[in-house]
Write a protein that holds these residues in place. Structure first.
Motif, PDB file in Angstrom:
ATOM      1  N   ILE A 309       0.851  -1.192   0.000  1.00 38.52           N
ATOM      2  CA  ILE A 309       0.000   0.000   0.000  1.00 38.52           C
ATOM      3  C   ILE A 309       0.884   1.239   0.000  1.00 38.52           C
ATOM      4  O   ILE A 309       1.747   1.394   0.852  1.00 38.52           O
ATOM      5  CB  ILE A 309      -0.938   0.019   1.220  1.00 38.52           C
ATOM      6  N   TYR A 313      -1.908   6.650   0.072  1.00 42.08           N
ATOM      7  CA  TYR A 313      -3.259   6.395   0.563  1.00 42.08           C
ATOM      8  C   TYR A 313      -3.565   7.281   1.754  1.00 42.08           C
ATOM      9  O   TYR A 313      -4.713   7.547   2.081  1.00 42.08           O
ATOM     10  CB  TYR A 313      -3.431   4.920   0.934  1.00 42.08           C
TER      11      TYR A 313
ATOM     12  N   VAL C 136      -5.448   9.539  -4.648  1.00 43.36           N
ATOM     13  CA  VAL C 136      -5.930   8.478  -5.538  1.00 43.36           C
ATOM     14  C   VAL C 136      -4.962   8.316  -6.702  1.00 43.36           C
ATOM     15  O   VAL C 136      -4.616   7.203  -7.096  1.00 43.36           O
ATOM     16  CB  VAL C 136      -7.356   8.805  -6.042  1.00 43.36           C
ATOM     17  N   VAL C 140      -3.784   4.821  -5.689  1.00 42.40           N
ATOM     18  CA  VAL C 140      -4.505   3.812  -6.448  1.00 42.40           C
ATOM     19  C   VAL C 140      -3.835   3.554  -7.798  1.00 42.40           C
ATOM     20  O   VAL C 140      -3.672   2.421  -8.225  1.00 42.40           O
ATOM     21  CB  VAL C 140      -5.972   4.251  -6.655  1.00 42.40           C
TER      22      VAL C 140
END
Lengths: 346, 497, 337
Positions: A309, A313, C136, C140
């Motif tokens: 991750i 984020y 994002v 992401v």
């Protein structure tokens, strides 16, 4: 018409004021618990706490500075520029003045002088912004947008944009001291500042004046407050806090550079707002700001432990949390307003 | 008798279990000027909102031009010829007069495009209806308050109005502008338009309207012909209490002046102002808006500096560079606009009251002594009978009168020698008004020197021991309240007999 | 029909005078300002900030502020870029603009919904969504500098004409993206001048409560406004990467504050209600000259930010004075009332 005090109403009102702190606390515990459950072997270990305590003070101190200016109804977007400019002046002085290979006891006075130079730079940077806002009546957001460009510009100009390294070893040695082998100096400085500023806001005359000025500048003038002086002093405090943050960044990176911490500006505004500082001025507490900083730090440290991750984020969650808090507060206040209307009609 | 244009009967409206209107009735004839009076919270605004379709009543009937309606939306109300001119006029300060006049019409017609030629034609037609001369391209923010109101009136006329509701239309106008407004209202009446004039100023009610309706606590308490009204009954209907006020006379032997002003001038504001003020005196300064009265007292409070002349406090000449200097000299000031200049509305009652004396409530470390603050606060709440449930609540939760008492409390804690009050009872309920008057007299009898600036002539007559009339930046006459009348004061300040 | 009095009250003439003075100064010192290639270079540098400034001006006129438009532009263009690359798309660049614009519109609509319907403060909302969109993009989509699909690359090479500096022989190409700027200016001019929607934006900035009473659908107008700004930002994102020929996720981030400063410098009132396209373009032009042309008179680029900062301070200081003195007269009258 001497009315008797109905205990139910003040209790409710007090809860309303501190609702935000309560929410932040719940959020903090939640984030902490979540991370502990997901990463029991890494998160909330002593080593992890130690590294977190090294990370947040530099932006945390700037967030406190911005919070102060927001309480007076303004904003200081120049904190990062001030921090870097102060650090660069201090670094330039150290690089130029300290003789090569001098023993530590000889270097110490130079360090003290460098810190004084940085603090004085911060003070002047803040005073200039305060002057533009109070005397020339430039809206704070624009005045400090200008000072941010100006200070960063000066910092780039005098360094040609290059990092100022080769600082005396003693500086980073002192800067990275850990008390009891655990609490970093920067963390201790943050705590001292948070307590001191918190006390100033809640208990001192100056603090009360800041809240009042932030609520209604005109009424403050008619009540005999010296608005210009309060504004200038507030931005001076913000400037000094920024220069402290600059010195901490300099100790961590062992150098000073014009573009360190560039994304901190908006992040600090975000912290302040999430921490309950009213963007329109007049309300907010340092406790809330500190809780917001801790939430951010837990999130960011926790996410770091997931290799798959990205740390970005954090921005997603941060932005998302802010929006959710706003929406929640809004819906809550609509309900509270309706109730208040009903009560006042009674 | 003309047919009634509006007839509401037995209107009830409650908000969350609180009855704002308890069966109110109101009837307005075609071409009539009707006055609706009542204190804050009497239900006036709610009634207006019901008539204009903003609120739906819980019970009762509305009949407009003979049509009985069970439901009424704001757009239907406008279509039926009902227009409301709000206190803030609801204009766009940043747009031109032309757009302000035309936009509503265009929106009503559901147009998606802006046709500037048509807008100009609409605007020109609108101002011609009352012969209002104004530059159609000027931005509304550059107009005077009175002209903005005329823009709002012209805009209302465009909609083929049958009834125009004016919510406290005179509260921001000078006497001269009020006269002009009344002329416009009369001309509207002569076209057969009815006016519902909302006001709590008796002299205006007398002058303009033929019939009145008074509300109190959401109920009709009186209605009838204006000729039957006088000051005492008006005040009684509004408040439900009897008041009697004698004029104030200082019972002190005249001492040396506390404040002495000699030849004070400020270019463009006032000129050659001289007066003395002794302990225990209440000096009334009256004059029209723009007479220089506010500029003068603001100078005495250190907000602006004079260009020439001198100010002496207790015989010593002083220079005040800031409000702080004035306060240090023992001068206090209650500004004319309580909401924007006097109070920090969302802050606590306590903070609002102690802001001026924070320095004295600090301990040696410079930290506030919370117990001292609380003690002082409860003392004031008792002394000024402030109806506050909890001093930590925002001051905006108080009524206008109690708010004004909080502003006064701020000064009572300081060592004052002169207290200046600018329009101290504007927008204050009659009950609280008498409380404030009584407090002023009490303070004066204890030796405080007071200046009261007001264009509420009965107030000046009742409170002041001496009256100075100001016109065009100069004092033109000094009067004894006992030997003068309201009409004489009015003549002097307007300069027209 | 504009009277002289209202001319002097506006700030466009002052900004224009500053642009003229600055360009004459640079010309006198370097002889290089009014050369074809320098002017074309300036125009090239102007396109992206000017496109941003149009949307930014509309938002400030409506009484709001938006700091998320660069994040919207970056995320919209990045997703578009990656999608087109992955699908091996080789058609017209119009699809890239349409897709990026649509993504921008959606993100803007989120801002507009929160601001219009939930009545949340604009600065805080856009701070939050800006952080969200940037996160994002990096989180992401794990964004990093990337190639652009052939359609965008080809579009980037389209030039309208080439200016040659006869003395130095340097050439500069006028990019075709300037047409987008012209198109946006014309469109927004028509919007704010000739539609009720556009007048509604000004009306809301003047007095929101009055706008509501007059029959404007305030919430819907705000939804439209922020969506439109998002659309413009999405299009600007593609224009940007086509001009630099690679999709750099960070290329636009951080521009938002300078764009806001340029808009205010151009006479847009910070508190809303007033602002013109002419002034906005003047403001952006002045900032662009400062950032790009000072090097012609021997001031190293390192120092250009100092001048930008100084101009923001002096420029906003002057306009603050003007507004102050114009309002004081009215205010003293109002205060007594």
């Amino acid at each position: 018409m001497q009315s008797t005090v109905k205990p139910a109403i003040p209790a409710k009102a007090l809860a309303g004021r501190d609702q935000n702190l309560l929410r932040l606390l719940v959020m903090l515990v939640f984030v902490f618990g979540l991370m502990t459950v997901l990463r029991p072997n890494e998160f909330a270990t002593l080593a992890d706490f130690n590294s977190m305590m090294r990370q947040f003070p530099e932006y945390g101190i700037m967030a406190i500075g911005i919070s102060l200016t927001m309480i007076t109804g303004g904003i200081d977007l120049g904190v990062v520029g001030t921090a870097n400019l102060s650090a660069i002046f201090a670094a330039k002085f150290l690089i130029g003045a300290v003789p090569q290979g001098a023993p530590p006891e000889q270097v110490l006075p130079y360090l003290a002088a460098a810190v004084a130079i940085a603090l004085a730079t911060g003070l002047l940077c803040g005073a200039f912004a305060g002057l533009l806002i109070s005397r020339f009546r430039i809206p704070a957001i624009l005045a400090t947008l200008g000072t941010q460009q100006l200070y960063t510009g000066i910092a780039i100009g005098i360094t040609n944009g290059r990092p100022q390294s080769r600082l005396p070893l003693l500086y980073s040695t002192i800067g990275n001291t850990e008390f009891f082998g655990f609490f970093p100096l920067s963390f201790v400085i943050y705590c001292a500042i948070a307590v001191g500023i918190g006390l100033m806001l809640s208990r001192s005359r100056f603090g009360t004046c800041m809240y009042m000025l932030g609520t209604n500048a005109k009424a403050a003038r008619f009540a005999g407050l010296n608005n210009a002086s309060i504004i200038i002093r507030t931005y001076m405090v913000s400037g000094i806090l920024s220069s402290v943050a600059g010195l901490i960044m300099m100790a961590r990176a062992n150098s000073a550079k014009a573009d360190y911490g560039a994304p901190y500006t908006l992040q600090c505004v975000l912290i302040a707002v999430l921490g309950g500082i009213d963007p329109n001025g007049g309300f907010g507490k340092i406790t809330g700001v500190t809780l917001a900083i801790l939430i951010l730090q837990f999130l960011s440290s926790g996410l770091n432990m997931f290799n798959n991750i990205s740390n970005f984020y954090r921005d997603v969650i941060w932005g998302g949390v802010l929006i959710l808090v706003l929406v929640f507060n809004r819906l809550f206040s609509i309900r509270a307003e309706r109730r208040a209307v009903r009560r006042s009609m009674a | 008798m003309a047919a009634s244009i509006l007839k509401v009967v037995g209107i009830a409206k409650s908000f969350g279990g609180v009855q704002a209107l308890k069966g109110v009735s109101l009837e307005i004839d075609a071409g009539e000027i009707h006055c609706l009076a009542g204190e804050n919270g009497s239900g006036k605004s709610t009634l207006i909102k019901v008539i204009s379709g903003v609120h739906e009543p819980d019970a009762g009937s509305i009949e407009i031009v003979g049509r009985r309606l069970s439901r009424l939306s704001p757009m239907e109300a406008i279509a039926l010829g009902i227009q409301v001119i709000y206190q803030d006029f609801s204009v766009f300060p940043n747009l031109s007069v032309m757009e302000n006049l035309a936009l509503n019409m265009e929106l009503m017609d559901k147009r998606a495009l802006m046709n500037w030629g048509r807008a100009r034609a609409i605007a020109a037609h609108a101002v011609s209806l009352i012969g209002f001369e104004v530059d159609l391209d000027e931005r509304v923010e550059n107009l005077s308050v009175a002209d903005r109101q005329l823009v709002a009136i012209c805009r209302a006329l465009l909609h083929d109005s049958k009834l125009i509701i004016m919510d406290e239309p005179t509260s921001a106008l000078t006497k001269k502008e009020v006269k002009a407004l009344f002329a416009v209202i009369k001309s509207l009446q002569s076209r057969g338009i009815s006016i519902l004039f909302v006001s709590h100023k008796l002299d205006e009610v007398f002058e303009i309207s033929e019939r009145f309706t008074i509300l109190r606590n959401g109920e009709n308490v009186a209605a009838g012909s204006t000729e039957e009204l006088d000051h005492r009954t008006f005040a009684f209907h509004m408040t439900g209490r009897e008041f009697a006020e004698a004029s104030y006379k200082s019972d002190r032997a005249p001492g040396p002046p506390v404040l002495s002003v000699k030849g004070l001038s400020q270019v463009g504001s006032y000129e050659g102002i001289s007066f003395d003020l002794a302990q225990g005196e209440i000096l009334g300064i009256t004059g029209l808006l723009g007479s220089g009265r506010t500029e003068l007292v603001e100078t005495l409070f250190g907000i602006s500096s004079p260009d020439s002349g001198s100010i002496e406090i207790a015989g010593r000449e002083v220079r005040m560079r800031s409000v702080k200097d004035a306060i240090a000299l023992g001068i206090g000031y209650v500004p004319s606009d309580r909401l924007t200049e006097g109070l920090f509305l969302p802050q606590s009652i306590e903070r609002n009251a102690v802001i001026g004396v924070l320095g004295r409530l600090c301990n040696s470390l410079g930290l506030l002594n919370r117990r001292a603050v609380a003690e002082l606060m409860s003392k004031w709440i008792a002394e000024l009978s402030i109806a506050a449930k909890d001093p930590s609540l925002p001051v905006k939760t108080l009524s206008g009168g109690n708010q004004q008492k909080v502003v006064l409390a701020r000064w009572l804690a300081s060592e004052l020698s002169v207290l200046i009050l600018n329009g101290p009872t504007m927008g204050v309920d009659i009950g609280a008004k008498y409380d404030i008057h009584a407090l002023m007299r009490e303070l004066a009898s204890k030796g405080l020197a007071i200046i009261i600036v007001s264009d509420d002539l009965p107030e000046v007559l009742a409170c002041a021991s001496r009256i100075l009339v100001m016109r065009d930046g100069a004092f033109i006459q000094e009067l004894e309240p006992a030997t003068t009348t309201e009409s004489r004061l009015g003549e002097l300040s307007t300069g027209v007999a | 029909m504009i009277s002289i009095r209202s001319m002097t009250r506006r700030s466009e003439p002052y900004v224009f005078a500053a642009i003229v003075a600055l360009s004459l100064l640079i010309q006198a010192r370097s002889g290089q300002f009014f050369t074809g290639n320098n002017l074309v270079d300036l125009a090239r540098a102007l396109i992206v900030p000017a496109l941003f400034s149009i949307g930014c001006m509309l938002v400030i006129v409506s009484g709001g502020i938006d700091v998320s438009f660069t994040a919207i532009a970056s995320l919209a263009m990045y997703v578009t870029d990656k999608t087109l690359l992955a699908s091996g798309y080789s058609g017209s660049v119009l699809l890239a603009y349409a897709m990026s614009g649509a993504l921008g519109l959606l993100m803007g609509a989120l801002n507009g919904g929160l601001i219009g319907f939930l009545k949340l403060p604009t600065l805080v909302v856009t701070l939050g969504t800006g952080s969200l969109f940037t996160g994002v993009m990096y989180g992401v989509f794990a964004a990093s500098a990337s190639d652009v699909p052939p359609a965008i690359a080809a579009h980037g090479k389209q030039t309208l004409f080439t200016a040659v500096n006869l003395e130095s022989g340097l050439t500069s190409n006028m990019p075709s993206q300037v047409l987008i700027l012209v198109g946006a200016l014309v469109l927004v001019f028509l919007l704010i001048r000739y539609t009720m929607l556009g007048r509604g934006i000004y009306a809301i900035g003047g007095d929101e409560a009055a706008a509501e009473r007059a029959g404007f659908s305030v919430a819907w107008i705000k939804l439209f406004l922020y969506s439109f700004v998002g659309l413009l930002a999405g299009i600007t994102g593609v224009a940007r990467i086509s001009m630099i020929s690679y999709a750099d996720p960070s290329t636009m981030l951080g521009m938002e504050l300078t764009v806001i400063a340029a808009v205010v410098l151009g006479g847009t009132r910070v508190t809303g209600g007033l602002g013109t396209l002419t002034g906005t373009i003047f403001g952006v032009t002045l900032m662009t000259i400062l950032a790009n042309s000072l090097i012609l008179i021997g001031i190293p680029t390192y120092w250009s930010r100092v001048f930008t900062g100084a101009v923001i301070i002096v420029g906003t200081g002057v306009s603050a004075r003007q507004i102050g003195s114009a309002r004081r007269r009215v205010r003293t009258l109002q205060k007594e009332a």
